[in-house]
Motif scaffolding. Structure first.
Motif, mmCIF file in Angstrom:
data_model
loop_
_atom_site.group_PDB
_atom_site.id
_atom_site.type_symbol
_atom_site.label_atom_id
_atom_site.label_comp_id
_atom_site.label_asym_id
_atom_site.label_seq_id
_atom_site.Cartn_x
_atom_site.Cartn_y
_atom_site.Cartn_z
ATOM 1 N N MET A 1 0.695 -0.768 0.041
ATOM 2 C CA MET A 1 0.163 0.143 0.101
ATOM 3 C C MET A 1 0.671 1.135 0.615
ATOM 4 O O MET A 1 0.539 2.059 -1.070
ATOM 5 N N LEU A 2 2.010 1.421 1.128
ATOM 6 C CA LEU A 2 2.943 2.641 0.645
ATOM 7 C C LEU A 2 3.570 2.134 -0.772
ATOM 8 O O LEU A 2 3.406 4.063 -0.868
ATOM 9 N N ILE A 3 3.546 1.765 -0.577
ATOM 10 C CA ILE A 3 4.494 1.413 -2.421
ATOM 11 C C ILE A 3 3.406 2.459 -3.771
ATOM 12 O O ILE A 3 3.558 3.630 -3.885
ATOM 13 N N ILE A 4 2.177 1.799 -3.614
ATOM 14 C CA ILE A 4 0.834 2.753 -4.219
ATOM 15 C C ILE A 4 0.906 3.791 -4.081
ATOM 16 O O ILE A 4 0.914 5.203 -4.552
ATOM 17 N N LEU A 5 1.350 3.998 -2.597
ATOM 18 C CA LEU A 5 0.880 5.577 -2.295
ATOM 19 C C LEU A 5 1.840 6.474 -2.659
ATOM 20 O O LEU A 5 1.587 7.489 -3.150
ATOM 21 N N ILE A 6 3.238 6.178 -2.296
ATOM 22 C CA ILE A 6 4.404 6.547 -2.921
ATOM 23 C C ILE A 6 5.048 7.141 -4.768
ATOM 24 O O ILE A 6 5.151 7.822 -4.660
ATOM 25 N N ALA A 7 4.141 6.099 -4.716
ATOM 26 C CA ALA A 7 3.769 5.882 -6.651
ATOM 27 C C ALA A 7 3.167 7.471 -6.686
ATOM 28 O O ALA A 7 2.528 7.810 -7.762
ATOM 29 N N LYS A 34 1.197 6.326 -14.133
ATOM 30 C CA LYS A 34 -0.140 5.754 -14.774
ATOM 31 C C LYS A 34 -1.038 5.144 -14.230
ATOM 32 O O LYS A 34 -2.099 4.275 -14.321
ATOM 33 N N GLU A 35 -1.582 5.087 -12.627
ATOM 34 C CA GLU A 35 -1.893 4.491 -12.103
ATOM 35 C C GLU A 35 -2.811 5.327 -11.799
ATOM 36 O O GLU A 35 -4.423 5.532 -11.747
ATOM 37 N N PHE A 36 -2.983 6.767 -12.580
ATOM 38 C CA PHE A 36 -4.469 7.846 -12.646
ATOM 39 C C PHE A 36 -4.927 7.749 -13.820
ATOM 40 O O PHE A 36 -3.875 7.550 -15.106
ATOM 41 N N ARG A 37 -5.510 7.844 -14.105
ATOM 42 C CA ARG A 37 -7.017 7.840 -15.512
ATOM 43 C C ARG A 37 -7.250 9.355 -15.415
ATOM 44 O O ARG A 37 -7.966 10.115 -14.680
ATOM 45 N N ARG A 38 -7.667 9.644 -16.189
ATOM 46 C CA ARG A 38 -8.350 11.481 -16.901
ATOM 47 C C ARG A 38 -9.893 11.120 -16.377
ATOM 48 O O ARG A 38 -9.932 10.543 -16.991
ATOM 49 N N VAL A 53 -7.958 9.971 -11.608
ATOM 50 C CA VAL A 53 -8.187 9.460 -10.872
ATOM 51 C C VAL A 53 -7.673 8.284 -10.313
ATOM 52 O O VAL A 53 -7.349 7.787 -11.825
ATOM 53 N N ASN A 54 -7.356 7.627 -9.167
ATOM 54 C CA ASN A 54 -6.651 6.201 -9.404
ATOM 55 C C ASN A 54 -7.570 5.362 -9.879
ATOM 56 O O ASN A 54 -8.871 5.131 -9.277
ATOM 57 N N GLY A 55 -7.271 4.066 -10.170
ATOM 58 C CA GLY A 55 -7.769 2.946 -10.503
ATOM 59 C C GLY A 55 -9.111 2.652 -9.822
ATOM 60 O O GLY A 55 -9.440 2.198 -9.887
ATOM 61 N N ALA A 56 -8.873 2.403 -8.083
ATOM 62 C CA ALA A 56 -9.205 2.136 -6.818
ATOM 63 C C ALA A 56 -10.298 3.075 -6.517
ATOM 64 O O ALA A 56 -11.575 2.655 -6.364
ATOM 65 N N LYS A 57 -10.490 4.448 -7.320
ATOM 66 C CA LYS A 57 -11.075 5.391 -7.252
ATOM 67 C C LYS A 57 -10.981 5.866 -5.207
ATOM 68 O O LYS A 57 -12.276 5.915 -5.033
ATOM 69 N N THR A 58 -9.869 5.179 -5.380
ATOM 70 C CA THR A 58 -9.385 6.325 -3.740
ATOM 71 C C THR A 58 -8.534 7.136 -3.149
ATOM 72 O O THR A 58 -8.656 8.294 -2.465
ATOM 73 N N ARG A 59 -8.220 7.853 -4.484
ATOM 74 C CA ARG A 59 -7.301 9.100 -4.543
ATOM 75 C C ARG A 59 -8.061 10.324 -5.754
ATOM 76 O O ARG A 59 -8.100 9.408 -7.119
ATOM 77 N N THR A 60 -8.201 11.304 -5.422
ATOM 78 C CA THR A 60 -8.313 11.837 -6.723
ATOM 79 C C THR A 60 -7.519 13.222 -6.850
ATOM 80 O O THR A 60 -7.252 13.733 -5.697
ATOM 81 N N TRP A 61 -7.144 13.976 -7.815
ATOM 82 C CA TRP A 61 -5.716 14.338 -8.307
ATOM 83 C C TRP A 61 -6.523 15.466 -8.652
ATOM 84 O O TRP A 61 -6.856 15.461 -9.966
ATOM 85 N N ILE A 62 -6.331 17.038 -8.547
ATOM 86 C CA ILE A 62 -7.243 17.720 -8.954
ATOM 87 C C ILE A 62 -6.314 18.665 -9.220
ATOM 88 O O ILE A 62 -5.144 19.203 -8.362
ATOM 89 N N LEU A 63 -5.585 18.928 -10.356
ATOM 90 C CA LEU A 63 -4.617 20.479 -10.552
ATOM 91 C C LEU A 63 -4.948 21.544 -11.447
ATOM 92 O O LEU A 63 -5.990 21.111 -12.274
ATOM 93 N N TYR A 64 -5.040 22.422 -10.299
ATOM 94 C CA TYR A 64 -5.493 23.517 -11.270
ATOM 95 C C TYR A 64 -4.279 25.113 -11.692
ATOM 96 O O TYR A 64 -3.129 25.022 -11.565
ATOM 97 N N PHE A 65 -4.827 25.357 -12.647
ATOM 98 C CA PHE A 65 -3.524 25.536 -14.092
ATOM 99 C C PHE A 65 -4.219 27.716 -12.895
ATOM 100 O O PHE A 65 -5.469 28.344 -13.285
#
Length: 130
Positions: A1-7, A34-38, A53-65
Motif C-alpha cells: 500500500m505504501l508503494i502505491i501511495l508513494i507512486a 500510470k495509476e491515474f486516469r483522466r 482518479v486512481n484505479g481503485a477510486k480512492t484518490r482524486t487528484w486535481i491540478l489547477y491552472f
C-alpha cells in the motif's frame, strides 16, 4: 500500500507539477503516474483544471491552472485509510513547519504542502509558498 501511495502522490515523488504548462502536466501524468486516469465526469467550465482518479477510486487528484495554463495548485483527495501512511511519508520527505504543514524546495521554488482533514476524506494541497 505504501508503494502505491508513494507512486501516486506528487508530494511523495518530490517532483512538483507547480509551475509547469498544462500540456507538460498531461504528458508527465500519463508517463509517470500510470495509476491515474483522466476523469472528465464533472466539467466546471469556470475553473481551469485537470482531474485524475486512481484505479481503485480512492484518490482524486486535481491540478489547477492559471489563465495562461500554468499549474498553480495540486490537490490530492484521499480516503482516511491512507492517512497514517501519507503523514509518515510527508514527514520523512519534507520539512514539517506546522501541525499539518510541510514545505520543500525544488530548484528556486519553495513549495508548501498542507494536509486538511474533512469529515469523510482528507486533502493534501501543494502550492507555491507565499
Amino acid at each position: 500500500m505504501l508503494i502505491i501511495l508513494i507512486a501516486s502522490a506528487t508530494v511523495a515523488k518530490g517532483q512538483s507539477l507547480i509551475g509547469l504548462p498544462k500540456e507538460e502536466v498531461k504528458a508527465l501524468v500519463k508517463e509517470e503516474y500510470k495509476e491515474f486516469r483522466r476523469d472528465n465526469s464533472v466539467v466546471k467550465q469556470h475553473f481551469n483544471y485537470l482531474k485524475f482518479v486512481n484505479g481503485a477510486k480512492t484518490r482524486t487528484w486535481i491540478l489547477y491552472f492559471t489563465d495562461e495554463d500554468i499549474c498553480k495548485t495540486s490537490k490530492l483527495v484521499c480516503d482516511y485509510s491512507d492517512f497514517d501512511d501519507v503523514v509518515e511519508e510527508l514527514s520523512s520527505t519534507h520539512k514539517k513547519v506546522g501541525d499539518s504543514m510541510w514545505e520543500y524546495h525544488q530548484e528556486d521554488k519553495a513549495i508548501q504542502v498542507i494536509l486538511t482533514k474533512q469529515e469523510w476524506y482528507f486533502t493534501v494541497r501543494e502550492t507555491l509558498k507565499k
